[in-house]
Design a protein around this motif. Structure first.
Motif, PDB file in Angstrom:
ATOM      1  N   GLY A 395       5.123 -28.679 -37.948  1.00 39.88           N
ATOM      2  CA  GLY A 395       5.154 -27.440 -38.718  1.00 39.88           C
ATOM      3  C   GLY A 395       6.299 -27.334 -39.690  1.00 39.88           C
ATOM      4  N   VAL A 396       7.264 -28.254 -39.613  1.00 38.85           N
ATOM      5  CA  VAL A 396       8.410 -28.216 -40.525  1.00 38.85           C
ATOM      6  C   VAL A 396       8.052 -28.947 -41.818  1.00 38.85           C
ATOM      7  CG1 VAL A 396      10.776 -29.030 -40.898  1.00 38.85           C
ATOM      8  CG2 VAL A 396      10.137 -28.019 -38.707  1.00 38.85           C
ATOM      9  N   ALA A 408      12.786 -24.381 -47.674  1.00 38.68           N
ATOM     10  CA  ALA A 408      11.638 -23.986 -46.850  1.00 38.68           C
ATOM     11  C   ALA A 408      12.048 -23.849 -45.381  1.00 38.68           C
ATOM     12  CB  ALA A 408      10.519 -25.021 -46.992  1.00 38.68           C
ATOM     13  N   PHE A 409      12.917 -24.745 -44.936  1.00 45.35           N
ATOM     14  CA  PHE A 409      13.357 -24.710 -43.534  1.00 45.35           C
ATOM     15  C   PHE A 409      14.138 -23.432 -43.240  1.00 45.35           C
ATOM     16  CE2 PHE A 409      16.416 -26.047 -40.164  1.00 45.35           C
ATOM     17  CZ  PHE A 409      15.486 -26.301 -39.165  1.00 45.35           C
ATOM     18  N   SER A 412      12.022 -20.327 -43.085  1.00 44.67           N
ATOM     19  CA  SER A 412      11.137 -20.194 -41.917  1.00 44.67           C
ATOM     20  C   SER A 412      11.837 -19.562 -40.723  1.00 44.67           C
ATOM     21  CB  SER A 412      10.591 -21.572 -41.513  1.00 44.67           C
ATOM     22  OG  SER A 412      11.617 -22.382 -40.921  1.00 44.67           O
ATOM     23  N   ASN A 472      16.752 -22.027 -35.728  1.00 40.94           N
ATOM     24  CA  ASN A 472      16.255 -23.204 -36.432  1.00 40.94           C
ATOM     25  C   ASN A 472      17.351 -24.264 -36.374  1.00 40.94           C
ATOM     26  OD1 ASN A 472      14.061 -21.597 -37.174  1.00 40.94           O
ATOM     27  ND2 ASN A 472      13.970 -22.445 -39.248  1.00 40.94           N
ATOM     28  N   PRO A 514      11.851 -24.959 -34.527  1.00 39.93           N
ATOM     29  CA  PRO A 514      11.801 -25.891 -35.658  1.00 39.93           C
ATOM     30  C   PRO A 514      13.029 -26.799 -35.675  1.00 39.93           C
ATOM     31  CG  PRO A 514      11.452 -23.604 -36.355  1.00 39.93           C
ATOM     32  CD  PRO A 514      11.995 -23.558 -34.952  1.00 39.93           C
TER      33      PRO A 514
END
Length: 539
Positions: A395-396, A408-409, A412, A472, A514
């Motif tokens: 999903g990462v 993006a990381f 999230s 994360n 993540p």
């Protein structure tokens, strides 16, 4: 308050008001006197068995006194033989407390709580003729410290030095390590109080022996703890441990599950790193707890701009955005924070003496070591940008430029979540990696922690799996230029370091968190590219 006085000031009036009923509850429950009396029932029936064998730390200011003479006698012997360089092999509480004591006392202590081959090689490159190795482990089975012992024993022997005369052991009575020490004829074995867990062991042999051999005044440290022991064990609204525990718990009830720690001129070197383990391992379980965030100072991102999910705590006089200020000399601070953490456990409804999720990462690392093919370049990066290979858990997002991947990381992460930067690198030669914490925090607005791997696995690693599941995880690993063999073991230090990173990442992913791993194929170039990419995220 001044730095010479021991106390807790709840600076924020709103927080003080919310903490007041919890102060009253602890006082009415006689929690502090029961804790000082080693009452194991304070945390409920589920915790009683563990607590009953973990409370001797409350009186170490008295029971550790005999160590003073033993340590001084050995130090005098060693100095008489020209041995005045102390290297410590230890993890978690076995390294964090002595590092703080030595740093605050301004005495030299080389701390090895790493599996990075370069950092261990640097320690080996010191003058072995003048070196004594202190190996600290409750059982002796800790992979890192066992590897250090083997490597140094061989290095001593290769240099024509009697290794047994240069190795000092700190362990629990009757442990396998105590037996090994006797069998190998090591110079001296110090037996610590077995009824103290690692993170509460600052004033046991684990904290005092390495620092004392390096020259720290441990008698003064115990005197400082003794001076506050009476008030910490009293049921009074003025008890600083009760005030601190109540403030933490009140903030947590209001959604501030993070405690941001900044030194404001206390004179204590590295205290937030020690407090990190104490708070994270003690409270981070059952999906709750307090996440300690050690920052660079009161002006640092995360402290100066703390949001509703975090409580800024000054170690020293109140400054800047601090909502709580804790003052006092080091020995007093050790005991104060231990009392406060144990009392906070009662208010949070958890057992502050177990660490149910720590073993998972160790097991995963051992499984990888048993399958060496996975550690010999069998991985395929999802993406490569310059000197950075990019790997991600399910999903990462890993496509695009490094800055896009990071953007993006970070995006999230959940609201009021946190970013954990985990660097499996050389804490000395790659020291600039720590700058990532502030850069990430500034550009994301999220609370951001930084940990050196595998050091943090024995510290905040428990919280990562057992605490609030809103983190994360950004792992940074690096190519090994020159590896080190571990004598009589089927793996190298580099392979062990790699296995620890992959193992922890695997366990975090299994918890649904993540994980983004960035592998630097060239450490210097890759780190420069990573910093630039982080800066682009907030551009």
């Amino acid at each position: 308050m001044t730095g010479d006085e021991t106390g807790v000031e709840i600076v924020d009036a709103e927080l003080a008001g919310k903490a007041a009923p919890l102060v009253e509850r602890l006082v009415a429950d006689q929690a502090a006197t029961k804790l000082a009396a080693n009452d194991a029932t304070l945390w409920g029936p589920d915790a009683e068995s563990e607590a009953s064998i973990r409370l001797s730390w409350t009186s170490l200011h008295k029971s550790s006194r005999p160590l003073i003479g033993e340590i001084e006698a050995l130090r005098t012997e060693l100095r008489g033989e020209g041995v005045d360089r102390v290297v410590l092999a230890g993890m978690g509480g076995s390294s964090l407390a002595p590092e703080v004591i030595a740093g605050t006392s301004e005495v030299a202590l080389t701390v090895l709580d790493t599996t990075d081959p370069g950092q261990v090689a640097d320690a080996l490159a010191g003058d072995l003729e003048r070196t004594v190795l202190v190996v600290s482990s409750k059982s002796g089975g800790t992979l890192e410290t066992d590897s250090h012992r083997r490597i140094f024993a061989k290095a001593f022997a290769d240099a024509g030095i009697d290794a047994a005369r240069r190795i000092v052991v700190v362990t629990d009575p009757g442990s396998p390590f105590a037996e090994l020490s006797e069998k190998e004829g090591y110079r001296k074995t110090f037996l610590a109080d077995p009824h103290v867990g690692g993170r509460y062991s600052a004033l046991t042999a684990f904290g005092l022996v390495p620092a004392g051999l390096a020259g720290a005044d441990i008698a003064r440290l115990l005197d400082q703890a003794a001076a506050v022991a009476g008030v910490l064990g009293s049921d009074s609204a003025d008890n600083p441990a009760i005030k601190l525990a109540a403030a933490w718990a009140a903030a947590h009830e209001g959604g501030a599950e993070k405690v941001v720690l900044a030194d404001t001129g206390s004179g204590i070197k590295g205290f937030p790193d020690w407090a990190e383990q104490l708070i994270a391992e003690s409270t981070g379980k059952l999906g709750t707890g307090l996440l300690p965030v050690a920052v660079e100072g009161p002006d640092a991102p995360g402290f100066a701009d703390a949001k509703s999910d975090a409580t800024p705590v000054a170690i020293g006089d109140a400054e800047g955005a601090a909502k709580i200020a804790v003052t006092g000399p080091l020995g007093a601070q050790f005991l104060l924070w231990e009392f406060a953490t144990a009392l906070a456990g009662r208010l949070l409804g958890i057992n502050p003496f177990d660490q149910p999720d720590v073993e998972a990462a160790k097991k995963a690392a051992r499984a990888l070591l048993d399958d060496p093919e996975k550690l010999k370049g069998g991985e395929t990066a999802s993406n490569v940008d310059g000197a950075v290979e990019i790997f991600g858990s399910e999903g990462v997002v890993t496509e695009g430029k490094l800055a896009d991947v990071l953007r993006a990381f970070f995006a999230s992460a959940p609201e009021h979540g946190y970013i954990a930067v985990q660097a499996y690198l050389d804490r000395l030669d790659d020291a600039s990696t720590a700058l990532l914490r502030g850069e990430v925090a500034k550009r994301t607005g999220l609370q951001t922690t930084f940990g050196w791997g595998p050091r943090f696995l024995h510290s905040t690693g428990q919280y990562h799996k057992g605490g609030h599941q809103n983190g994360n995880f950004l792992q940074v690993t690096g190519a090994v230029a020159e590896d080190l063999e571990v004598p009589d073991r089927p793996y190298t230090l580099g392979q062990l370091q790699h296995a620890q990173a992959l193992g922890d990442g695997q366990v975090l992913a299994e918890h649904g968190r993540p994980v983004l791993r960035l592998h630097l194929t060239d450490r210097a170039a890759g780190l420069a590219e990573l910093v630039r990419a982080v800066q682009e995220v907030g551009a």
